[in-house]
Motif scaffolding. Structure first.
Motif, mmCIF file in Angstrom:
data_model
loop_
_atom_site.group_PDB
_atom_site.id
_atom_site.type_symbol
_atom_site.label_atom_id
_atom_site.label_comp_id
_atom_site.label_asym_id
_atom_site.label_seq_id
_atom_site.Cartn_x
_atom_site.Cartn_y
_atom_site.Cartn_z
ATOM 1 N N GLY A 83 0.702 -1.332 -0.147
ATOM 2 C CA GLY A 83 0.168 -0.069 -0.036
ATOM 3 C C GLY A 83 0.949 1.307 -0.033
ATOM 4 O O GLY A 83 0.542 1.974 -0.771
ATOM 5 N N ALA A 84 1.995 1.042 0.855
ATOM 6 C CA ALA A 84 2.657 2.374 0.933
ATOM 7 C C ALA A 84 3.633 2.437 -0.306
ATOM 8 O O ALA A 84 3.768 3.715 -0.927
ATOM 9 N N LEU A 85 3.983 1.397 -0.938
ATOM 10 C CA LEU A 85 4.746 1.555 -2.242
ATOM 11 C C LEU A 85 3.751 2.108 -3.318
ATOM 12 O O LEU A 85 4.175 2.869 -4.315
ATOM 13 N N ALA A 86 2.610 1.601 -3.394
ATOM 14 C CA ALA A 86 1.556 2.077 -4.668
ATOM 15 C C ALA A 86 1.487 3.620 -4.625
ATOM 16 O O ALA A 86 1.572 4.114 -5.366
ATOM 17 N N ALA A 87 1.237 4.031 -3.155
ATOM 18 C CA ALA A 87 0.989 5.716 -2.953
ATOM 19 C C ALA A 87 2.359 6.204 -3.341
ATOM 20 O O ALA A 87 2.149 7.325 -4.158
ATOM 21 N N SER A 88 3.425 5.671 -2.875
ATOM 22 C CA SER A 88 4.669 6.526 -3.396
ATOM 23 C C SER A 88 4.966 6.268 -4.786
ATOM 24 O O SER A 88 5.880 7.279 -5.253
ATOM 25 N N ARG A 129 -4.224 -11.360 -4.572
ATOM 26 C CA ARG A 129 -4.558 -10.451 -3.408
ATOM 27 C C ARG A 129 -3.643 -9.271 -3.550
ATOM 28 O O ARG A 129 -3.835 -8.256 -3.244
ATOM 29 N N ASN A 130 -2.342 -9.704 -4.002
ATOM 30 C CA ASN A 130 -1.465 -8.184 -4.198
ATOM 31 C C ASN A 130 -2.229 -7.459 -5.257
ATOM 32 O O ASN A 130 -1.838 -6.116 -5.014
ATOM 33 N N ARG A 131 -2.776 -7.657 -6.422
ATOM 34 C CA ARG A 131 -3.374 -6.928 -7.352
ATOM 35 C C ARG A 131 -4.338 -6.391 -6.891
ATOM 36 O O ARG A 131 -4.250 -4.902 -7.066
ATOM 37 N N ALA A 132 -5.274 -6.741 -5.863
ATOM 38 C CA ALA A 132 -6.344 -5.983 -5.340
ATOM 39 C C ALA A 132 -5.865 -5.182 -4.293
ATOM 40 O O ALA A 132 -6.159 -3.844 -4.445
ATOM 41 N N ILE A 133 -4.931 -5.454 -3.562
ATOM 42 C CA ILE A 133 -4.280 -4.246 -2.681
ATOM 43 C C ILE A 133 -3.506 -3.451 -3.622
ATOM 44 O O ILE A 133 -3.767 -1.952 -3.184
ATOM 45 N N PHE A 134 -2.865 -3.537 -4.595
ATOM 46 C CA PHE A 134 -2.012 -2.635 -5.185
ATOM 47 C C PHE A 134 -3.097 -1.720 -5.979
ATOM 48 O O PHE A 134 -2.972 -0.370 -5.977
ATOM 49 N N ASP A 135 -4.054 -2.022 -6.540
ATOM 50 C CA ASP A 135 -4.713 -1.365 -7.457
ATOM 51 C C ASP A 135 -5.671 -0.631 -6.657
ATOM 52 O O ASP A 135 -5.945 0.668 -6.989
ATOM 53 N N PHE A 136 -6.179 -0.957 -5.472
ATOM 54 C CA PHE A 136 -7.009 -0.263 -4.563
ATOM 55 C C PHE A 136 -6.118 1.085 -3.929
ATOM 56 O O PHE A 136 -6.531 2.183 -3.951
ATOM 57 N N ALA A 137 -4.762 0.735 -3.542
ATOM 58 C CA ALA A 137 -3.985 1.719 -3.122
ATOM 59 C C ALA A 137 -3.470 2.558 -4.075
ATOM 60 O O ALA A 137 -3.378 3.941 -3.909
ATOM 61 N N ARG A 138 -3.335 2.321 -5.201
ATOM 62 C CA ARG A 138 -3.094 3.002 -6.336
ATOM 63 C C ARG A 138 -4.189 3.899 -6.632
ATOM 64 O O ARG A 138 -4.007 5.377 -6.873
ATOM 65 N N LYS A 139 -5.414 3.456 -6.970
ATOM 66 C CA LYS A 139 -6.689 4.464 -7.235
ATOM 67 C C LYS A 139 -6.889 5.311 -5.982
ATOM 68 O O LYS A 139 -7.390 6.650 -6.418
#
Length: 195
Positions: A83-88, A129-139
């Motif tokens: 989540g932190a990585l997606a935001a960053s 699972r990682n796809r859902a996490i990354f996509d949500f955090a990115r959006k």
């Protein structure tokens, strides 16, 4: 001589502040308290020393950061790092992306997720699972209204509990704020290697 780093990498660059950090030897008792400095704990990053100019904010920031990223329960530490990585990555915070990619790789004892994210970005081949996490955090990081009910459903379908979803929202949001502070207060730099 240093150069500003522009590329995502797991190699954590130095962070060079634009504002002179607080000098620990000259810090006020209030600053030392906010920094949680003790005789056995004097290692404080330049970033946190820079934040120590605003004691009241730092007294709230550090416990909040630690609670969101390190408290037991909820999402795993490695998933909070996603989540932190997606935001960053969205915010183009090279320093934070490197720190959290490195932490993720160390926690997982595997670099494949971060290698894939840095190579392909939002098109990375990830587990569901990682796809859902990354996509949500990115959006959420691109624009909060971009994270829809369908994205929440994808998190639930990937097996995340309500508590884990809250952890993801908090870790992603925390880095929306932290990335912007990093950008305004300094730059990621790497020492130039002379030939």
């Amino acid at each position: 001589m240093s150069r500003i780093v522009h590329k995502f990498t797991r190699t954590v660059p130095q962070w060079q502040p634009r504002v002179t950090p607080v000098n620990l030897d000259e810090a006020t008792p209030e600053q030392l308290d906010a920094l949680s400095v003790t005789p056995s704990n004097t290692k404080v990053s330049a970033y946190v020393l820079t934040l120590a100019h605003d004691v009241e904010s730092l007294k709230v920031r550090s416990p909040l950061f630690n609670a969101i990223m390190y408290d037991a329960g909820g999402m795993s530490r490695a998933e909070r790092e996603v989540g932190a990585l997606a935001a960053s990555m969205v915010n183009r915070c090279i320093y934070c992306a490197a720190v959290h990619a490195d932490r993720h790789a160390k926690l997982e004892k595997d670099t494949s997720v971060t290698d894939e994210l840095f190579a392909k970005g939002e098109n990375a081949d990830l587990s569901p699972r990682n796809r859902a996490i990354f996509d949500f955090a990115r959006k959420l990081s691109e624009a909060p209204v971009g994270a829809t009910a369908e994205d929440l459903a994808a998190l639930r379908e990937a097996g995340l509990s309500e508590e884990e979803i809250l952890d993801l929202i908090l870790s992603s949001s925390l880095f929306g704020w932290a990335n912007r502070l990093m950008h305004v207060l300094g730059d990621p730099v790497r020492e130039e290697v002379s030939a």
